[in-house]
Scaffold this motif. Structure first.
Motif, short mmCIF file in Angstrom:
data_model
loop_
_atom_site.label_atom_id
_atom_site.label_comp_id
_atom_site.label_asym_id
_atom_site.label_seq_id
_atom_site.Cartn_x
_atom_site.Cartn_y
_atom_site.Cartn_z
N LEU A 119 17.49 112.56 23.82
CA LEU A 119 17.85 111.49 24.75
C LEU A 119 16.84 111.51 25.90
O LEU A 119 16.74 112.50 26.63
CB LEU A 119 19.27 111.73 25.29
N GLN B 221 17.39 106.93 22.99
CA GLN B 221 17.36 108.07 22.09
C GLN B 221 16.33 107.83 21.00
O GLN B 221 16.30 106.77 20.36
CB GLN B 221 18.74 108.31 21.46
N ARG C 126 18.68 118.02 34.93
CA ARG C 126 18.28 116.61 35.06
C ARG C 126 19.43 115.84 35.69
O ARG C 126 20.47 115.65 35.07
CB ARG C 126 17.99 116.02 33.68
N PHE D 283 13.12 114.05 29.29
CA PHE D 283 14.26 114.19 28.37
C PHE D 283 15.44 114.80 29.12
O PHE D 283 15.26 115.57 30.06
CB PHE D 283 13.89 114.99 27.12
N ILE D 284 16.62 114.40 28.72
CA ILE D 284 17.84 114.92 29.35
C ILE D 284 18.47 115.98 28.46
O ILE D 284 18.93 117.01 28.93
CB ILE D 284 18.84 113.79 29.62
N ALA D 285 18.47 115.70 27.18
CA ALA D 285 19.10 116.63 26.24
C ALA D 285 18.50 116.40 24.86
O ALA D 285 18.03 115.31 24.55
CB ALA D 285 20.60 116.41 26.19
N THR D 286 18.52 117.44 24.07
CA THR D 286 18.00 117.31 22.71
C THR D 286 18.79 118.22 21.78
O THR D 286 19.58 119.05 22.25
CB THR D 286 16.48 117.60 22.67
N ARG E 124 8.27 122.26 28.94
CA ARG E 124 9.45 121.73 29.62
C ARG E 124 10.76 122.08 28.91
O ARG E 124 11.83 121.85 29.45
CB ARG E 124 9.33 120.23 29.82
N LEU E 125 10.66 122.61 27.66
CA LEU E 125 11.90 123.02 27.00
C LEU E 125 12.30 124.45 27.37
O LEU E 125 13.46 124.83 27.22
CB LEU E 125 11.80 122.89 25.47
#
Lengths: 335, 365
Positions: free
Chosen positions: A306, A301, A170, A253-256, A163-164
């Motif tokens: 996040l 988080q 999102r 996840f929305i952001a990392t 998924r990354l």
């Protein structure tokens, strides 16, 4: 749920895998007196992880009541190269899956430096030495894919596009039911709602549906693809990309990032930038979540990532979308 | 070492000539054609500047004029088509866009999505590619993955690497005939660019801005046996509201050794020395001047100054980057003088990269 769906369970490390019974223990939150709930689950966004575990277990129970049960273990770290499990943990996790007669999927991480890739190589070597001939590998980094093609060619055909690498938009933070999300209309003559509808349609579409790219993805040895559940849904064309599709639940996840506010609790500089000092791994003990009060969907988080709970719209996937083949249940935040 | 610089529709041929005087050898720009806009609006953007008209070119005539001006000034122009993800329905529009751009002989394309890299190949485009930071090349292995498949002229190194990690990439890619570019000032992204999947819009607040304004809440994670605690307490009734009970132990666990997150909202007071921090904070947002010497010494080819849409900020920003880039010894003292705001420089939240020696003096008193 008429179609056969594989149920996988995902743990990022051995400690939490060993707590599997605790994570899957069902308690009815409605039975907890409000005075206890107030003490235990106070209005702290960091606690959503625990309350949402209870909610997600009720859906899991529904799946299990319909005859499904876990048949695959996902194991590994997607979001932080400091937390990649060492090879002895991978070894234990693999044997655990054998004992349970489950299939095994090793999850590799994203945005890895060569140091992180070296840890992944150790773990892939360990699995090779264990004779894990049927294990899958989730790939979340182009460098890892390069190493696999060169040094682990036997994994071709058992790769999962993670998924990354599979870049979905999102919409979660703007998905308040019944409220139109704002659209910037400066200089545009099209009716606003048409733009909004077209944007949602566009957010459903993914690069994988591009035939030129899909051909390469197949040639690279990917047979599966994993997605997060998003409010807008996913447009999967007829033929389903000729790949098995997995969905993570209940955390998307929305952001990392590599910079990390939780690591910043011990070393504030790490909140913003990368340093060469070792990480204090404060995420093992703390959650550090922003209070994003203007967004309707609560976010949590953990470490640098996040997450959002997908409970509000997962039902649609479960009941109306017979187009996925695997559900990857996350009993805890996967960091 | 040279500068690559973002152009937008507010730039003029005169400005381009000025930029070139300040070390810009190459420009990049985004193009959002009218038919794309009428269909998708600004938010679904082919180049990750979805905030409105000031950030992109929307008219072919403007693009033509700009392209001519850049080439006349002896510089290069690359088209950014570096959205992370490009659904299949958008691909024909992207092809039209590329074919339009091809009329003006661009010097390359800045691309993030491998799907578009393969499309460019399929469409017969042989111009060099710049791997955008949005692709996420954090390692020599990832650079090799792309350089084996495409005509890669340059890799834009992601922002979230330490200077020594960048140095390692430089060292390992020597001999690969790939240029390396780093971001140096301006938009820094709270999260990793390539793994932030939120939507940006000029019509609403955005996740990254909100992260900087939000109060962070740190708390202990629940103990592993929290479900047992809940069920046991339920059975025990109201008696648990006493010292020594499991509920009290649970509450104590949550509050023991609590940590305080970094407070982004702290006011930075200059104490009468230099300009107040809020001025450079607004102008530059994040600054990596102190790292330029490291990058120059290790052999980084190019500094990116990404200021599309920030017309008024362009010249002052470019001037200080150029001053640091061309100085014989752009050490932290030199760079701090360029900024002239000790309060801004002392707050490490503003740093693009970690340069410990830039903070040694102050932290040692």
């Amino acid at each position: 749920m008429s179609k056969k769906i594989e149920l996988a369970i995902y743990f990022p490390d051995l400690h939490r895998l060993e707590m599997i019974d605790d994570f899957l223990k069902i308690i009815d939150a409605r039975e907890i007196p409000s005075y206890l709930a107030t003490v235990m689950f106070s209005l702290n966004p960091n606690n959503y992880e625990f309350t949402n575990n209870l909610s997600s277990l009720s859906w899991l129970q529904l799946f299990q009541n319909n005859g499904m049960d876990f048949s695959r273990l996902y194991f590994g770290q997607e979001f932080c190269q400091n937390l990649i499990p060492p090879s002895d943990e991978v070894d234990h996790a693999y044997y655990f899956s054998r004992q349970m007669e489950w299939d095994f999927t090793y999850v590799t991480g994203g945005y890895l430096t060569d140091v992180g890739i070296a840890k992944v190589v150790e773990n892939l070597t360990c699995l090779r030495e264990l004779g894990a001939d049927d294990c899958e590998v989730v790939v979340n980094d182009w460098g890892v894919l390069n190493v696999i093609h060169r040094d682990f060619p036997e994994l071709k055909g058992r790769l999962v596009l993670g998924r990354l690498l599979n870049k979905q938009t999102r919409m979660n933070l703007f998905a308040q039911p019944g409220v139109n999300f704002p659209v910037h209309m400066n200089g545009i003559e099209t009716v606003e709602q048409e733009i909004r509808d077209m944007q949602v349609q566009s957010y459903r579409d993914v690069s994988l549906s591009n035939p030129v790219y899909l051909k390469e993805v197949h040639e690279w040895g990917f047979t599966n693809v994993d997605f997060d559940m998003t409010p807008q849904g996913i447009y999967r064309p007829e033929g389903g990309w000729d790949m098995t599709m997995g969905l993570y639940y209940p955390w998307s996840f929305i952001a990392t990032a590599r910079n990390c506010p939780t690591a910043g609790l011990a070393d504030p500089v790490r909140t913003f930038v990368m340093t060469d000092k070792p990480c204090g791994k404060m995420c093992k003990k703390y959650n550090c979540t922003p209070l994003l009060i203007q967004f309707e969907t609560p976010a949590v988080q953990r470490g640098p990532t996040l997450f959002t709970y997908v409970g509000d719209f997962a039902e649609h996937y479960f009941l109306h979308s017979p187009y996925y083949e695997r559900l990857i249940f996350e009993p805890c935040l996967p960091i | 070492m040279f500068i690559t610089f973002g152009l937008d529709a507010n730039d003029t041929p005169d400005r381009i000539r000025e930029y070139v005087k300040y070390g810009v050898e190459e420009f990049f720009a985004g193009f959002v054609p009218r038919d794309w806009l009428s269909k998708y609006g600004w938010e679904v953007c082919p180049n990750r500047r979805p905030l409105g008209g000031g950030y992109n070119f929307t008219q072919v005539s403007e693009l033509a004029e700009m392209s001519e001006a850049v080439h006349k000034a002896g510089a290069r122009l690359n088209l950014a088509i570096n959205a992370h993800d490009n659904g299949s329905e958008r691909v024909p529009y992207l092809r039209d866009m590329v074919e339009t751009m091809e009329q003006f002989n661009p010097d390359g394309y800045v691309v993030a999505d491998p799907a578009i890299m393969f499309c460019l190949k399929e469409w017969g485009i042989r111009r060099p590619l710049h791997i955008s930071t949005g692709t996420g090349c954090f390692s020599m292995e990832s650079i090799k993955f792309f350089s084996d498949k495409f005509n890669i002229r340059r890799v834009v190194i992601p922002r979230k690497l330490s200077i020594s990690e960048i140095a390692r990439i430089v060292e390992q890619t020597r001999g690969m005939n790939v240029e390396l570019e780093v971001m140096i000032i301006g938009y820094r992204c709270y999260f990793n660019d390539e793994n932030c999947h939120s939507i940006h819009s000029g019509a609403r607040r955005n996740l990254c801005g909100d992260m900087l304004l939000a109060k962070m809440h740190a708390s202990n994670r629940f103990p592993d046996d929290w479900k047992d605690v809940a069920t046991d307490l339920h059975a025990s009734g109201i008696e648990v509201f006493k010292e020594g009970t499991r509920l009290n132990e649970f509450a104590r666990h949550l509050t023991t050794n609590q940590m305080t997150p970094y407070d982004y909202s702290v006011d930075l007071c200059a104490n009468g020395c230099g300009v107040e921090a809020v001025l450079p904070k607004t102008l530059y947002q994040n600054c990596g001047l102190c790292s330029i010497k490291h990058f120059r010494d290790m052999g980084i080819d190019c500094l990116k100054v990404p200021l599309r849409g920030a017309t008024d900020f362009k010249m002052p920003t470019l001037a200080i980057v150029h001053a640091a880039m061309t100085a014989p010894d752009p050490n932290p003292d030199f760079c701090r003088k360029l900024i002239n705001s000790p309060a801004f420089c002392d707050a490490r939240i503003h740093c693009y990269y970690d340069v410990p020696e830039a903070h040694v003096k102050r932290e040692n008193g």
